[in-house]
Scaffold this motif. Structure first.
Motif, PDB file in Angstrom:
ATOM      1  N   PHE A 179      14.933 -36.411 -15.153  1.00  0.00           N
ATOM      2  CA  PHE A 179      14.257 -37.477 -14.415  1.00  0.00           C
ATOM      3  C   PHE A 179      12.851 -37.120 -13.924  1.00  0.00           C
ATOM      4  O   PHE A 179      12.008 -37.988 -13.829  1.00  0.00           O
ATOM      5  N   THR A 180      12.619 -35.860 -13.566  1.00  0.00           N
ATOM      6  CA  THR A 180      11.310 -35.528 -13.008  1.00  0.00           C
ATOM      7  C   THR A 180      10.788 -34.198 -13.506  1.00  0.00           C
ATOM      8  O   THR A 180       9.790 -33.698 -13.005  1.00  0.00           O
ATOM      9  N   GLY A 181      11.449 -33.623 -14.491  1.00  0.00           N
ATOM     10  CA  GLY A 181      11.192 -32.233 -14.856  1.00  0.00           C
ATOM     11  C   GLY A 181       9.802 -31.936 -15.313  1.00  0.00           C
ATOM     12  O   GLY A 181       9.361 -30.790 -15.238  1.00  0.00           O
ATOM     13  N   CYS A 182       9.077 -32.890 -15.756  1.00  0.00           N
ATOM     14  CA  CYS A 182       7.763 -32.599 -16.292  1.00  0.00           C
ATOM     15  C   CYS A 182       6.669 -32.903 -15.268  1.00  0.00           C
ATOM     16  O   CYS A 182       5.519 -33.054 -15.627  1.00  0.00           O
ATOM     17  N   ALA A 183       7.070 -32.996 -14.001  1.00  0.00           N
ATOM     18  CA  ALA A 183       6.111 -33.315 -12.961  1.00  0.00           C
ATOM     19  C   ALA A 183       5.008 -32.275 -12.913  1.00  0.00           C
ATOM     20  O   ALA A 183       5.257 -31.132 -12.573  1.00  0.00           O
ATOM     21  N   GLY A 184       3.810 -32.647 -13.276  1.00  0.00           N
ATOM     22  CA  GLY A 184       2.700 -31.692 -13.274  1.00  0.00           C
ATOM     23  C   GLY A 184       1.735 -31.971 -12.154  1.00  0.00           C
ATOM     24  O   GLY A 184       0.712 -31.326 -12.027  1.00  0.00           O
ATOM     25  N   ASP A 185       2.072 -32.933 -11.322  1.00  0.00           N
ATOM     26  CA  ASP A 185       1.157 -33.342 -10.253  1.00  0.00           C
ATOM     27  C   ASP A 185       1.014 -32.272  -9.191  1.00  0.00           C
ATOM     28  O   ASP A 185       1.931 -31.514  -8.919  1.00  0.00           O
ATOM     29  N   GLU A 186      -0.133 -32.263  -8.564  1.00  0.00           N
ATOM     30  CA  GLU A 186      -0.398 -31.306  -7.476  1.00  0.00           C
ATOM     31  C   GLU A 186       0.074 -31.880  -6.152  1.00  0.00           C
ATOM     32  O   GLU A 186      -0.580 -32.731  -5.580  1.00  0.00           O
ATOM     33  N   GLY A 187       1.204 -31.428  -5.670  1.00  0.00           N
ATOM     34  CA  GLY A 187       1.646 -31.779  -4.317  1.00  0.00           C
ATOM     35  C   GLY A 187       2.314 -33.110  -4.217  1.00  0.00           C
ATOM     36  O   GLY A 187       2.826 -33.607  -5.168  1.00  0.00           O
TER      37      GLY A 187
ATOM     38  N   VAL B 105       4.744 -17.677  -0.923  1.00  0.00           N
ATOM     39  CA  VAL B 105       4.898 -19.127  -1.102  1.00  0.00           C
ATOM     40  C   VAL B 105       6.159 -19.539  -0.364  1.00  0.00           C
ATOM     41  O   VAL B 105       7.253 -19.077  -0.705  1.00  0.00           O
ATOM     42  N   VAL B 106       6.030 -20.393   0.655  1.00  0.00           N
ATOM     43  CA  VAL B 106       7.215 -20.857   1.372  1.00  0.00           C
ATOM     44  C   VAL B 106       7.621 -22.238   0.866  1.00  0.00           C
ATOM     45  O   VAL B 106       6.798 -23.016   0.377  1.00  0.00           O
ATOM     46  N   THR B 107       8.928 -22.515   0.996  1.00  0.00           N
ATOM     47  CA  THR B 107       9.489 -23.767   0.502  1.00  0.00           C
ATOM     48  C   THR B 107      10.210 -24.477   1.643  1.00  0.00           C
ATOM     49  O   THR B 107      10.745 -23.841   2.547  1.00  0.00           O
ATOM     50  N   SER B 108      10.233 -25.801   1.575  1.00  0.00           N
ATOM     51  CA  SER B 108      10.970 -26.591   2.559  1.00  0.00           C
ATOM     52  C   SER B 108      11.154 -27.992   2.006  1.00  0.00           C
ATOM     53  O   SER B 108      10.250 -28.548   1.384  1.00  0.00           O
ATOM     54  N   ALA B 109      12.337 -28.562   2.241  1.00  0.00           N
ATOM     55  CA  ALA B 109      12.583 -29.936   1.805  1.00  0.00           C
ATOM     56  C   ALA B 109      11.769 -30.913   2.646  1.00  0.00           C
ATOM     57  O   ALA B 109      11.540 -32.043   2.244  1.00  0.00           O
ATOM     58  N   SER B 114       2.023 -29.626   2.642  1.00  0.00           N
ATOM     59  CA  SER B 114       2.055 -28.723   1.491  1.00  0.00           C
ATOM     60  C   SER B 114       0.645 -28.535   0.952  1.00  0.00           C
ATOM     61  O   SER B 114      -0.199 -29.428   1.056  1.00  0.00           O
ATOM     62  N   ASP B 115       0.378 -27.348   0.408  1.00  0.00           N
ATOM     63  CA  ASP B 115      -0.930 -27.098  -0.182  1.00  0.00           C
ATOM     64  C   ASP B 115      -0.787 -26.422  -1.552  1.00  0.00           C
ATOM     65  O   ASP B 115      -1.709 -25.787  -2.036  1.00  0.00           O
ATOM     66  N   LEU B 116       0.396 -26.582  -2.157  1.00  0.00           N
ATOM     67  CA  LEU B 116       0.623 -26.011  -3.487  1.00  0.00           C
ATOM     68  C   LEU B 116       1.537 -26.950  -4.272  1.00  0.00           C
ATOM     69  O   LEU B 116       2.622 -27.291  -3.813  1.00  0.00           O
ATOM     70  N   GLY B 117       1.083 -27.367  -5.450  1.00  0.00           N
ATOM     71  CA  GLY B 117       1.900 -28.219  -6.320  1.00  0.00           C
ATOM     72  C   GLY B 117       2.462 -27.414  -7.471  1.00  0.00           C
ATOM     73  O   GLY B 117       2.401 -26.181  -7.467  1.00  0.00           O
ATOM     74  N   ALA B 148       2.597 -18.928   8.592  1.00  0.00           N
ATOM     75  CA  ALA B 148       2.023 -17.615   8.265  1.00  0.00           C
ATOM     76  C   ALA B 148       1.887 -17.376   6.760  1.00  0.00           C
ATOM     77  O   ALA B 148       1.207 -16.442   6.336  1.00  0.00           O
ATOM     78  N   ALA B 149       2.511 -18.233   5.937  1.00  0.00           N
ATOM     79  CA  ALA B 149       2.513 -17.991   4.490  1.00  0.00           C
ATOM     80  C   ALA B 149       1.153 -18.292   3.865  1.00  0.00           C
ATOM     81  O   ALA B 149       0.343 -19.016   4.433  1.00  0.00           O
ATOM     82  N   ASP B 150       0.924 -17.730   2.679  1.00  0.00           N
ATOM     83  CA  ASP B 150      -0.315 -18.019   1.960  1.00  0.00           C
ATOM     84  C   ASP B 150      -0.293 -19.449   1.409  1.00  0.00           C
ATOM     85  O   ASP B 150      -1.314 -20.127   1.394  1.00  0.00           O
ATOM     86  N   TYR B 151       0.887 -19.904   0.930  1.00  0.00           N
ATOM     87  CA  TYR B 151       0.997 -21.244   0.336  1.00  0.00           C
ATOM     88  C   TYR B 151       2.274 -21.949   0.779  1.00  0.00           C
ATOM     89  O   TYR B 151       3.317 -21.306   0.939  1.00  0.00           O
ATOM     90  N   ARG B 152       2.211 -23.284   0.908  1.00  0.00           N
ATOM     91  CA  ARG B 152       3.338 -24.128   1.255  1.00  0.00           C
ATOM     92  C   ARG B 152       3.611 -25.053   0.061  1.00  0.00           C
ATOM     93  O   ARG B 152       2.830 -25.970  -0.225  1.00  0.00           O
ATOM     94  N   LEU B 153       4.730 -24.797  -0.622  1.00  0.00           N
ATOM     95  CA  LEU B 153       5.045 -25.538  -1.850  1.00  0.00           C
ATOM     96  C   LEU B 153       5.463 -26.980  -1.545  1.00  0.00           C
ATOM     97  O   LEU B 153       6.205 -27.227  -0.594  1.00  0.00           O
ATOM     98  N   ALA B 154       5.000 -27.895  -2.379  1.00  0.00           N
ATOM     99  CA  ALA B 154       5.406 -29.302  -2.257  1.00  0.00           C
ATOM    100  C   ALA B 154       6.928 -29.404  -2.344  1.00  0.00           C
ATOM    101  O   ALA B 154       7.563 -28.656  -3.092  1.00  0.00           O
TER     102      ALA B 154
END
Lengths: 187, 187
Positions: A179-187, B105-109, B114-117, B148-154
């Motif tokens: 469903f979303t695996g090819c998501a290449g969008d930034e953020g 790189v930190v992750t959160s639902a 976020s600043d990383l896609g 504190a992380a360098d990046y926050r993943l979408a």
């Protein structure tokens, strides 16, 4: 699009057909993934009465019991579960819900002769006819279930030939790719 | 590329900082996903001594004990686990292994800013500098770790706004998107 987790017939590590035990976290993780990607029902398939009782208890706790008040998000996921005694019964239910013949897609980490890739799976998802995506517990679906299916999905290939993901991980990755695996969008 | 599963500091459903309990299937599922995608070490981070004992017992059983003979594939996965008392200690270990400063790189639902896609994450994976991908148990990483992380993943976005995947599913999907997620090949 519906999903089935089969506990019988599946094979053990020696290839012998068995009925696998229900794992609590399979129900939670797969229901949460199904809810995330809009897939329902999530059929939990077992012919064993004691295992059916266990599934019913888990669903009751989280959908109408104490768990539902404690964690409504979990309730919304586990409410997608439908208990069925066999794959055949799950297929009947799909047929009745959609009023159409379901297309079955079986999965296996050791799929020898796959005939469906990721683009094909995405096309099926967009098809009008209902699709039932079938996963096995233990060491995977029994050969007769794989042979009888309409499609055999390509296995998930990682980066080094290791192909021993949990069924919980495999379901999550396959739904995401679908469903979303090819998501290449930034953020 | 390394991965850390944090049990402290994480937050509970009310946002209070707690130390989460270690879940056996987190270790198995995440180790198997890490092995599949060639990510190591898999740091299991907890400052609690009884939880550290539990982690050590699980690793011993599957890597050198009875479990290793019963299931060598499981051994190969759980052998990637390294127990650490804190994220700081895990970072020191990454620094020592790679002889370079790690990028975190930190992750959160529920990542608010976020600043990383996904493209950015794939670029990081191809970078020479080591990357430590950080996941939280319970209701997620404490705010100070995220800041504190360098990046926050979408966050992983499904199809309907439901964002309550298990950490096991989230790790699996993120590693797949990072390394093979855009696989459009047939079979």
């Amino acid at each position: 699009m519906a999903l089935a987790l089969i506990h019988h017939p599946v094979v053990d590590k020696n290839g012998k057909t068995i009925a696998g035990a229900v794992t609590n976290l399979d129900l939670h993780d797969i229901a949460r993934a199904a809810k995330t990607y809009g897939v329902e029902p999530f059929y939990v398939v077992t012919p064993l009465e004691d295992q059916q009782h266990l599934v019913t208890e888990i669903i009751d706790h989280w959908v109408t019991g104490v768990g539902a008040r404690y964690n409504p998000d979990r309730r919304d996921a586990l409410a997608l579960i439908r208990l069925q005694p066999s794959l055949q019964a799950a297929l009947e239910d799909v047929r009745a819900r959609w009023q159409a013949q379901p297309q079955t897609v079986v999965t296996s980490a050791r799929m020898a002769e796959s005939d469906l890739g990721w683009d094909g799976l995405r096309r099926l998802a967009a098809d009008d006819r209902p699709v039932l995506l079938v996963f096995g517990t233990a060491w995977g679906l029994a050969p007769e279930l794989i042979q009888a299916a309409d499609y055999r999905l390509a296995p998930i290939v990682g980066r080094n030939g290791y192909n021993h993901l949990s069924v919980r991980s495999a379901v999550s990755i396959i739904l995401d790719r679908m469903f979303t695996g090819c998501a290449g969008d930034e953020g």
